[in-house]
Design an enzyme around this catalytic site. Sequence first.
Site, PDB file in Angstrom:
ATOM      1  N   ASP A  81       0.884  -1.277   0.067  1.00 25.68           N
ATOM      2  CA  ASP A  81       0.147   0.099  -0.061  1.00 25.68           C
ATOM      3  C   ASP A  81       0.910   1.345  -0.113  1.00 25.68           C
ATOM      4  O   ASP A  81       2.046   1.345   0.343  1.00 25.68           O
ATOM      5  CB  ASP A  81      -0.885   0.087   1.277  1.00 25.68           C
ATOM      6  CG  ASP A  81      -2.020   1.127   1.039  1.00 25.68           C
ATOM      7  OD1 ASP A  81      -2.488   1.325   0.084  1.00 25.68           O
ATOM      8  OD2 ASP A  81      -2.618   1.502   1.987  1.00 25.68           O
ATOM      9  N   HIS A  96       2.287   3.405  -8.956  1.00 25.05           N
ATOM     10  CA  HIS A  96       1.993   1.840  -9.297  1.00 25.05           C
ATOM     11  C   HIS A  96       3.170   1.220 -10.087  1.00 25.05           C
ATOM     12  O   HIS A  96       3.555   0.246  -9.914  1.00 25.05           O
ATOM     13  CB  HIS A  96       0.702   1.596 -10.211  1.00 25.05           C
ATOM     14  CG  HIS A  96      -0.459   2.109  -9.103  1.00 25.05           C
ATOM     15  ND1 HIS A  96      -0.778   1.605  -7.702  1.00 25.05           N
ATOM     16  CD2 HIS A  96      -1.728   2.912  -9.453  1.00 25.05           C
ATOM     17  CE1 HIS A  96      -1.843   2.250  -7.330  1.00 25.05           C
ATOM     18  NE2 HIS A  96      -2.183   2.961  -8.320  1.00 25.05           N
ATOM     19  N   LEU A 113      10.263 -20.858  -4.311  1.00 22.71           N
ATOM     20  CA  LEU A 113       9.625 -19.830  -3.763  1.00 22.71           C
ATOM     21  C   LEU A 113       8.046 -19.782  -4.467  1.00 22.71           C
ATOM     22  O   LEU A 113       8.051 -20.063  -5.604  1.00 22.71           O
ATOM     23  CB  LEU A 113       9.823 -18.398  -3.973  1.00 22.71           C
ATOM     24  CG  LEU A 113       8.790 -17.234  -3.399  1.00 22.71           C
ATOM     25  CD1 LEU A 113       9.084 -17.038  -1.934  1.00 22.71           C
ATOM     26  CD2 LEU A 113       9.424 -15.890  -4.041  1.00 22.71           C
TER      27      LEU A 113
HETATM   28  C1  IPE Z   1      -5.412  -2.656  -0.090  1.00 25.27           C
HETATM   29  O1  IPE Z   1      -5.160  -1.133   0.062  1.00 25.27           O
HETATM   30  C2  IPE Z   1      -5.416  -3.465  -1.231  1.00 25.27           C
HETATM   31  C3  IPE Z   1      -4.085  -3.670  -2.025  1.00 25.27           C
HETATM   32  C4  IPE Z   1      -3.068  -3.253  -1.433  1.00 25.27           C
HETATM   33  C5  IPE Z   1      -4.157  -4.136  -3.243  1.00 25.27           C
HETATM   34  P1  IPE Z   1      -6.508  -0.266  -0.252  1.00 25.27           P
HETATM   35  O2  IPE Z   1      -5.672   1.248  -0.432  1.00 25.27           O
HETATM   36  O3  IPE Z   1      -7.358  -0.667  -1.215  1.00 25.27           O
HETATM   37  O4  IPE Z   1      -7.243  -0.141   0.914  1.00 25.27           O
HETATM   38  P2  IPE Z   1      -8.032   0.955   1.947  1.00 25.27           P
HETATM   39  O5  IPE Z   1      -8.815   1.279   0.878  1.00 25.27           O
HETATM   40  O6  IPE Z   1      -6.945   1.981   2.336  1.00 25.27           O
HETATM   41  O7  IPE Z   1      -8.420   0.296   2.955  1.00 25.27           O
HETATM   42  C1  IPE Z   2      -1.642   0.079  -3.284  1.00 26.31           C
HETATM   43  O1  IPE Z   2      -1.508   1.644  -3.411  1.00 26.31           O
HETATM   44  C2  IPE Z   2      -1.961  -0.411  -4.684  1.00 26.31           C
HETATM   45  C3  IPE Z   2      -3.312  -0.912  -4.958  1.00 26.31           C
HETATM   46  C4  IPE Z   2      -4.208  -0.816  -4.005  1.00 26.31           C
HETATM   47  C5  IPE Z   2      -3.704  -1.517  -6.164  1.00 26.31           C
HETATM   48  P1  IPE Z   2      -2.674   2.560  -3.316  1.00 26.31           P
HETATM   49  O2  IPE Z   2      -3.079   2.847  -4.886  1.00 26.31           O
HETATM   50  O3  IPE Z   2      -3.648   2.165  -2.527  1.00 26.31           O
HETATM   51  O4  IPE Z   2      -2.001   3.815  -2.891  1.00 26.31           O
HETATM   52  P2  IPE Z   2      -2.620   4.778  -1.698  1.00 26.31           P
HETATM   53  O5  IPE Z   2      -2.880   4.007  -0.564  1.00 26.31           O
HETATM   54  O6  IPE Z   2      -3.816   5.292  -2.075  1.00 26.31           O
HETATM   55  O7  IPE Z   2      -1.475   5.704  -1.354  1.00 26.31           O
HETATM   56 MG    MG Z   3      -4.358   2.281  -0.572  1.00 26.09          MG
END
Ligand code: IPE
Ligand code: IPE
Ligand code: MG
Length: 257
Positions: free
Chosen positions: A30, A47, A141
């Site tokens: 995240d 990303h 792995l």
């Molecule tokens: C969780 O992160 C999903 C992934 C890392 C793929 P999110 O960014 O979607 O979670 P919330 O919305 O902050 O809970």
């Molecule tokens: C995690 O990073 C990737 C996915 C959920 C696909 P985010 O896109 O949630 O990034 P933040 O949390 O908004 O910074």
């Molecule tokens: Mg996120």
Amino acid sequence: MTATVEFEAVDVNSEIGLMSVPRHVAIIMDGNGRWAQSRGLPRTEGHRRGVKTLREAVKHAQKRGISYLTLFSFSSENWSRPQQEVSFLMALLRRFVHDDLKELIKANVRVRVIGSKENLDKSLLTLLNDAELKTAHCTGLVLVIAFNYGARDEYVRAVRKLAARVEAGELKAADIGEDDVSACLDTSDLPDPDLIVRTGGEQRLSNFLLWQAAYAEFYFAPTPWPEFDSGAFDDALLAFSNRDRRYGGLSSDATGT
Ligand code: IPE
Ligand code: IPE
Ligand code: MG
């Protein structure tokens, strides 16, 4: 089956004071979007950088002797993001599987995909199935990609499978046990995670591996995923190696008084 691997003989781990490593590490990758936005970049750039981190994390997990690495790449709730971001994430996943598969096979990495395969784009589904098939012989792995994954959705699909068996007269409702539930989850062939890491500063599970996390250790890193390098990964592993896992019992060194 022990949850950790003792590594007395492996210098590469003892050098950093790591005397045991978790068998299964699951990571909520995240913080990509916020990382990018704080630099005046589009979220998609976060990303893109995240894929680089992912490649490094796979290599580092192998180096440390981790057996299973699960990466949360797209949740069943992430479809609610703007169409342009969703499309970008789909394209990134396609590119990763397409470009990295040969490299993964060479590194003896077996790919497993968890999450709902219902209503997925046909060509994406083929690509994911292909990645599992082409790496099925690999013995190193196990890289578990959680894609279109949500733990509650996984439960619902598992309950439907069990209900169908009850309806068919194969199973009595009163006989359903924890093993029957586990066997109907996407992770039926995988051990529970020992360590769940979430990068990016949030301290929640966001619908990730709710059943399987029953006795996992949690590690929340403030570092956004694009900056989660091997040093940050080691910090999580070191924290894990200092935890006392009791599973409801007592420490092995407890006196009993
Ligand atoms: C969780 O992160 C999903 C992934 C890392 C793929 P999110 O960014 O979607 O979670 P919330 O919305 O902050 O809970
Ligand atoms: C995690 O990073 C990737 C996915 C959920 C696909 P985010 O896109 O949630 O990034 P933040 O949390 O908004 O910074
Ligand atoms: Mg996120």
